[in-house]
Motif scaffolding. Structure first.
Motif, mmCIF file in Angstrom:
data_model
loop_
_atom_site.group_PDB
_atom_site.id
_atom_site.type_symbol
_atom_site.label_atom_id
_atom_site.label_comp_id
_atom_site.label_asym_id
_atom_site.label_seq_id
_atom_site.Cartn_x
_atom_site.Cartn_y
_atom_site.Cartn_z
ATOM 1 N N LEU A 52 0.828 -1.213 0.000
ATOM 2 C CA LEU A 52 0.000 0.000 0.000
ATOM 3 C C LEU A 52 0.861 1.261 0.000
ATOM 4 O O LEU A 52 0.558 2.226 -0.704
ATOM 5 C CB LEU A 52 -0.950 -0.003 1.194
ATOM 6 C CG LEU A 52 -2.135 -0.954 1.087
ATOM 7 C CD1 LEU A 52 -2.923 -0.960 2.391
ATOM 8 C CD2 LEU A 52 -3.021 -0.581 -0.080
ATOM 9 N N ARG A 53 1.939 1.235 0.771
ATOM 10 C CA ARG A 53 2.855 2.398 0.765
ATOM 11 C C ARG A 53 3.449 2.596 -0.628
ATOM 12 O O ARG A 53 3.565 3.723 -1.119
ATOM 13 C CB ARG A 53 3.970 2.202 1.793
ATOM 14 C CG ARG A 53 3.572 2.510 3.216
ATOM 15 C CD ARG A 53 4.779 2.588 4.149
ATOM 16 N NE ARG A 53 5.352 1.282 4.453
ATOM 17 C CZ ARG A 53 4.902 0.463 5.401
ATOM 18 N NH1 ARG A 53 3.873 0.799 6.126
ATOM 19 N NH2 ARG A 53 5.486 -0.687 5.605
ATOM 20 N N THR A 54 3.804 1.511 -1.270
ATOM 21 C CA THR A 54 4.374 1.585 -2.616
ATOM 22 C C THR A 54 3.333 2.083 -3.614
ATOM 23 O O THR A 54 3.639 2.910 -4.475
ATOM 24 C CB THR A 54 4.903 0.199 -3.047
ATOM 25 O OG1 THR A 54 5.844 -0.251 -2.076
ATOM 26 C CG2 THR A 54 5.578 0.259 -4.396
ATOM 27 N N ASP A 60 3.003 6.944 -12.369
ATOM 28 C CA ASP A 60 2.515 6.755 -13.746
ATOM 29 C C ASP A 60 2.032 5.319 -13.962
ATOM 30 O O ASP A 60 2.336 4.418 -13.183
ATOM 31 C CB ASP A 60 3.596 7.139 -14.765
ATOM 32 C CG ASP A 60 4.839 6.263 -14.694
ATOM 33 O OD1 ASP A 60 4.719 5.076 -14.350
ATOM 34 O OD2 ASP A 60 5.929 6.772 -14.995
ATOM 35 N N PRO A 61 1.286 5.099 -15.058
ATOM 36 C CA PRO A 61 0.717 3.770 -15.337
ATOM 37 C C PRO A 61 1.776 2.680 -15.521
ATOM 38 O O PRO A 61 1.537 1.525 -15.179
ATOM 39 C CB PRO A 61 -0.064 3.969 -16.631
ATOM 40 C CG PRO A 61 -0.360 5.421 -16.677
ATOM 41 C CD PRO A 61 0.772 6.102 -15.986
ATOM 42 N N LYS A 62 2.939 3.002 -16.060
ATOM 43 C CA LYS A 62 3.991 2.002 -16.258
ATOM 44 C C LYS A 62 4.457 1.451 -14.912
ATOM 45 O O LYS A 62 4.624 0.247 -14.746
ATOM 46 C CB LYS A 62 5.172 2.583 -17.023
ATOM 47 C CG LYS A 62 6.240 1.524 -17.287
ATOM 48 C CD LYS A 62 7.454 2.118 -17.922
ATOM 49 C CE LYS A 62 8.546 1.122 -18.166
ATOM 50 N NZ LYS A 62 8.777 0.119 -17.195
ATOM 51 N N GLN A 63 4.652 2.330 -13.937
ATOM 52 C CA GLN A 63 5.047 1.877 -12.606
ATOM 53 C C GLN A 63 3.956 0.974 -12.012
ATOM 54 O O GLN A 63 4.254 -0.022 -11.360
ATOM 55 C CB GLN A 63 5.273 3.062 -11.664
ATOM 56 C CG GLN A 63 6.572 3.792 -11.869
ATOM 57 C CD GLN A 63 6.695 4.948 -10.878
ATOM 58 O OE1 GLN A 63 5.736 5.686 -10.652
ATOM 59 N NE2 GLN A 63 7.884 5.096 -10.311
ATOM 60 N N TRP A 64 2.727 1.363 -12.240
ATOM 61 C CA TRP A 64 1.598 0.583 -11.735
ATOM 62 C C TRP A 64 1.613 -0.815 -12.343
ATOM 63 O O TRP A 64 1.467 -1.814 -11.641
ATOM 64 C CB TRP A 64 0.288 1.303 -12.086
ATOM 65 C CG TRP A 64 -0.915 0.720 -11.431
ATOM 66 C CD1 TRP A 64 -1.655 -0.317 -11.889
ATOM 67 C CD2 TRP A 64 -1.504 1.104 -10.204
ATOM 68 N NE1 TRP A 64 -2.674 -0.602 -11.041
ATOM 69 C CE2 TRP A 64 -2.615 0.275 -9.987
ATOM 70 C CE3 TRP A 64 -1.221 2.091 -9.263
ATOM 71 C CZ2 TRP A 64 -3.433 0.382 -8.887
ATOM 72 C CZ3 TRP A 64 -2.044 2.196 -8.177
ATOM 73 C CH2 TRP A 64 -3.129 1.352 -7.979
#
Length: 190
Positions: A52-54, A60-64
């Protein structure tokens, strides 16, 4: 054959000890399972908080997408490891109970044969056929028990092999899915 109160008391004492040993083995298995569940819950809570912290820090969507694909494999491995531990605890407890049962079964068998011999000493001459019949019946029951015991052990071995294969397949499938999920993201960024 029971011929005095001391023998009856000894049989009762033996049965009580067998029951206490089986109860202790069951409780030990439950304690191990409870400890495993507490540890799994604690670890899951800590990892969920970290995730959750991360997620809160994702920009951005790529990180997601990267976060989603990288979390699948470790989670699958952890679930497989958890169930493997549960199985090991259950198997260990079952094996201990089976060992106790087999020991009690052997003792009961000894007592049955002793009772048949005592019975035979009190029979009139010419009654040997009855004794032979009784011993054959007990022997047939023992043979049946031994065959069932062997079949059960073989079934357990097959189940263990199937569980190991399923865990490996699940882990491999999760890794493949995570790799495939990451590939479209890599193509889009290239």
């Amino acid at each position: 054959m029971i011929t005095n109160p001391e023998q009856f008391a000894q049989i009762q004492k033996s049965a009580l000890e067998a029951f206490q040993n089986a109860t202790a083995a069951s409780i030990a298995g439950f304690e191990k399972l409870a400890a495993l569940n507490v540890q799994a819950t604690k670890t899951s809570f800590e990892e969920s908080a970290e995730t959750l912290r991360t997620l809160v820090e994702v920009k951005d969507p790529k990180q997601w997408a990267d976060l989603a694909t990288t979390s699948v494999q470790p989670t699958t491995d952890k679930v497989a490891a958890y169930y493997k531990h549960v199985y090991e605890i259950a198997n260990e407890t079952g094996s201990e109970l089976a060992r106790l049962f087999e020991r009690q079964y052997a003792e009961n068998n000894r007592q049955i044969y002793a009772a048949i011999d005592a019975f035979a000493r009190n029979l009139p001459a010419g009654s040997e056929g009855v004794v032979t019949l009784m011993k054959q019946a007990v022997s047939a029951a023992n043979t049946t028990f031994d065959q069932l015991n062997k079949a059960t052990k073989q079934a357990v071995e097959v189940a263990e092999a199937n569980i190991a294969a399923a865990a490996k397949t699940t882990s491999t499938a999760a890794a493949t899915a995570a790799t495939r999920a990451a590939q479209p993201q890599q193509r889009k960024t290239a």
